[in-house]
Enzyme design. Structure first.
Site, PDB file in Angstrom:
ATOM      1  N   LYS A 107       0.886  -1.188  -0.048  1.00 17.18           N
ATOM      2  CA  LYS A 107       0.048   0.201  -0.253  1.00 17.18           C
ATOM      3  C   LYS A 107       1.059   1.107  -0.038  1.00 17.18           C
ATOM      4  CE  LYS A 107      -4.598  -1.187   1.832  1.00 17.18           C
ATOM      5  NZ  LYS A 107      -5.417  -0.768   2.868  1.00 17.18           N
ATOM      6  N   LYS A 127      -5.106  -9.957  -6.951  1.00 20.36           N
ATOM      7  CA  LYS A 127      -6.495 -10.124  -6.241  1.00 20.36           C
ATOM      8  C   LYS A 127      -7.524  -9.093  -6.687  1.00 20.36           C
ATOM      9  CE  LYS A 127      -5.766  -7.876  -2.075  1.00 20.36           C
ATOM     10  NZ  LYS A 127      -6.113  -7.500  -0.828  1.00 20.36           N
ATOM     11  N   LYS A 159     -10.586  -3.478  -4.107  1.00 19.48           N
ATOM     12  CA  LYS A 159     -11.289  -2.270  -4.577  1.00 19.48           C
ATOM     13  C   LYS A 159     -10.393  -0.848  -4.868  1.00 19.48           C
ATOM     14  CE  LYS A 159     -12.002  -2.294   0.507  1.00 19.48           C
ATOM     15  NZ  LYS A 159     -13.306  -2.420   1.338  1.00 19.48           N
TER      16      LYS A 159
HETATM   17  P1  AMP Z   1     -10.833  -5.265   3.148  1.00 20.01           P
HETATM   18  O1  AMP Z   1     -11.399  -5.027   1.694  1.00 20.01           O
HETATM   19  O2  AMP Z   1      -9.323  -5.263   3.008  1.00 20.01           O
HETATM   20  O3  AMP Z   1     -11.434  -4.641   3.956  1.00 20.01           O
HETATM   21  O4  AMP Z   1     -11.037  -6.875   3.261  1.00 20.01           O
HETATM   22  C1  AMP Z   1     -12.155  -7.259   3.955  1.00 20.01           C
HETATM   23  C2  AMP Z   1     -12.026  -8.704   4.086  1.00 20.01           C
HETATM   24  O5  AMP Z   1     -12.425  -9.257   2.592  1.00 20.01           O
HETATM   25  C3  AMP Z   1     -10.993  -9.439   4.503  1.00 20.01           C
HETATM   26  O6  AMP Z   1     -11.257 -10.613   5.025  1.00 20.01           O
HETATM   27  C4  AMP Z   1     -10.199  -9.793   3.340  1.00 20.01           C
HETATM   28  O7  AMP Z   1      -9.043 -10.688   3.445  1.00 20.01           O
HETATM   29  C5  AMP Z   1     -11.414  -9.995   2.410  1.00 20.01           C
HETATM   30  N1  AMP Z   1     -10.896 -10.085   0.950  1.00 20.01           N
HETATM   31  C6  AMP Z   1     -10.548  -8.853   0.302  1.00 20.01           C
HETATM   32  N2  AMP Z   1     -10.260  -9.094  -1.047  1.00 20.01           N
HETATM   33  C7  AMP Z   1     -10.520 -10.328  -1.295  1.00 20.01           C
HETATM   34  C8  AMP Z   1     -10.039 -11.243  -2.458  1.00 20.01           C
HETATM   35  N3  AMP Z   1      -9.646 -10.839  -3.455  1.00 20.01           N
HETATM   36  N4  AMP Z   1     -10.436 -12.357  -2.279  1.00 20.01           N
HETATM   37  C9  AMP Z   1     -10.842 -12.910  -1.103  1.00 20.01           C
HETATM   38  N5  AMP Z   1     -11.087 -12.166   0.015  1.00 20.01           N
HETATM   39  C10 AMP Z   1     -10.918 -10.979  -0.014  1.00 20.01           C
END
Ligand code: AMP
Ligand code: TRP
Length: 330
Positions: free
Chosen positions: A116, A198, A201
């Site tokens: 990041k 991956k 967002k």
């Molecule tokens: P965040 O968007 O970073 O707040 O992530 C929220 C949750 O979604 C966390 O448990 C991440 O590990 C999961 N997550 C985010 N992106 C992915 C992805 N591409 N595949 C699977 N899990 C994801």
């Protein structure tokens, strides 16, 4: 609500952008499935979101929107607690105390920070650097047994375990050591435009992800346009067919059909037909999801968040009080 004899699950998502299919399949869907077996606490982690710059008015809306997503995904406030992190001040207080045990060398290993921060390691915020310590505080406050997350959070949960163990060694048994829970097949949903990265967002192009708020028609188009691999067989092979494997994973998780069955069904048929069908599955999923989402009223969400914070605050405060005693400030 806090079920006495059940193990505690804690997890959260940042209200920092469009939630997407990766968040849903990798995390939130798992949470919904755990609700009967565990005593679950799901947090909208707003203190995490402000580690990078946010527009205050947008953030305020996104906090409500994220809680609505939890509800639309099947998190039931009669069974589980949903709350907003900053409503329980113990999170920030415990993070500070843990900061005084956490080591710079450990935080320097965090790959998410490195990714990041990129080239701006000297100018990103201290908060972004310190975020895994806040995450450890979130988890440890509730005597959590299990933390369901996607693959990108493994390192942070491991750091949490290390911090808890170090603290326990130094000050005596204080924290329960949480276990990581990963749903193997969903832990890393990849980008539709680039299966080597991956789904995220913060991706440069919206063609990378399907947001849970995307119009179903547009989401269907993104599936049709998704990158595929060379060859034409529809088989699961992450190394040689990363794009098709990712689409098979999404298909299987949304339709509850096994990958083996899908491979059989599409034997001898082309990518085109496969993508048309998956586009339909995604469209239907989003239509149903959004029907639930748009029915939820802001005022109800605010009530749910307030009630949630009230329920968990005493647990957090009890842990914090124990920690303060251990370190000698109380
Ligand atoms: P965040 O968007 O970073 O707040 O992530 C929220 C949750 O979604 C966390 O448990 C991440 O590990 C999961 N997550 C985010 N992106 C992915 C992805 N591409 N595949 C699977 N899990 C994801
Ligand atoms: N850091 C997590 C993410 O970005 C969100 C999070 C914050 C979290 N605190 C947590 C997840 C505690 C699990 C447990 O995805």
């Amino acid at each position: 609500m806090i079920k006495e004899n059940k193990k505690t699950v804690f997890s959260g998502v940042q209200p920092s952008g469009d939630l997407h299919l990766g968040n849903y399949l990798g995390a939130i869907l798992q949470w919904a499935e755990m609700q009967d077996k565990y005593s679950c606490i799901f947090c909208v982690v707003d203190y995490h979101a402000i580690t990078v710059r946010q527009d205050p008015a947008v953030l305020r809306d996104r906090i409500i929107e994220t809680a609505k997503m939890y509800l639309a995904a099947g998190i039931n406030p009669e069974k589980s607690v949903i709350f907003q992190q900053s409503d329980v001040s113990a999170h920030a207080e415990l993070a500070w105390i843990l900061n005084c045990s956490a080591r710079i060398a450990d935080l320097n290993k965090m790959t998410q920070f490195k990714e990041k921060a990129g080239k701006n390691q000297e100018t990103v915020t201290v908060g972004l650097y310190d975020y895994p310590v806040l995450m450890a505080a979130d988890i440890l406050l509730y005597n959590t047994d299990a933390v369901p997350v996607g693959e990108d959070q493994i390192q942070h949960v491991e750091l949490c375990r290390d911090l808890a163990q170090r603290f326990n060694r130094q000050f005596g048994e204080t924290f329960k050591i949480p276990e990581l829970v990963i749903k193997e097949e969903a832990a890393r949903i990849m980008g539709l435009d680039d299966p080597a990265k991956k789904m995220s967002k913060s991706a440069a192009s919206p063609a990378n992800y399907i947001a849970l708020a995307d119009k179903p028609e547009e989401a269907a188009k993104k599936i049709i346009k998704a990158v595929t691999d060379s060859g034409k067989e529809i088989i699961f092979n992450k190394d040689n067919k990363p794009a098709i494997s990712n689409l098979l994973t999404i298909y299987s998780l949304l339709s509850d059909e096994s990958i083996k069955d899908l491979e059989k069904r599409y034997r001898g048929r082309g990518y085109g037909e496969f993508k048309e069908d998956l586009a339909e599955v995604v469209k239907e999923f989003l239509t149903d999801f959004q029907e639930r989402l748009y029915k939820i009223k802001d005022s109800d969400v605010k009530d749910i968040l307030r009630a949630g914070a009230e329920k968990v605050r005493p647990i957090a405060e009890e842990t914090l009080s124990r920690v303060k005693e251990r370190v000698g400030i109380k």
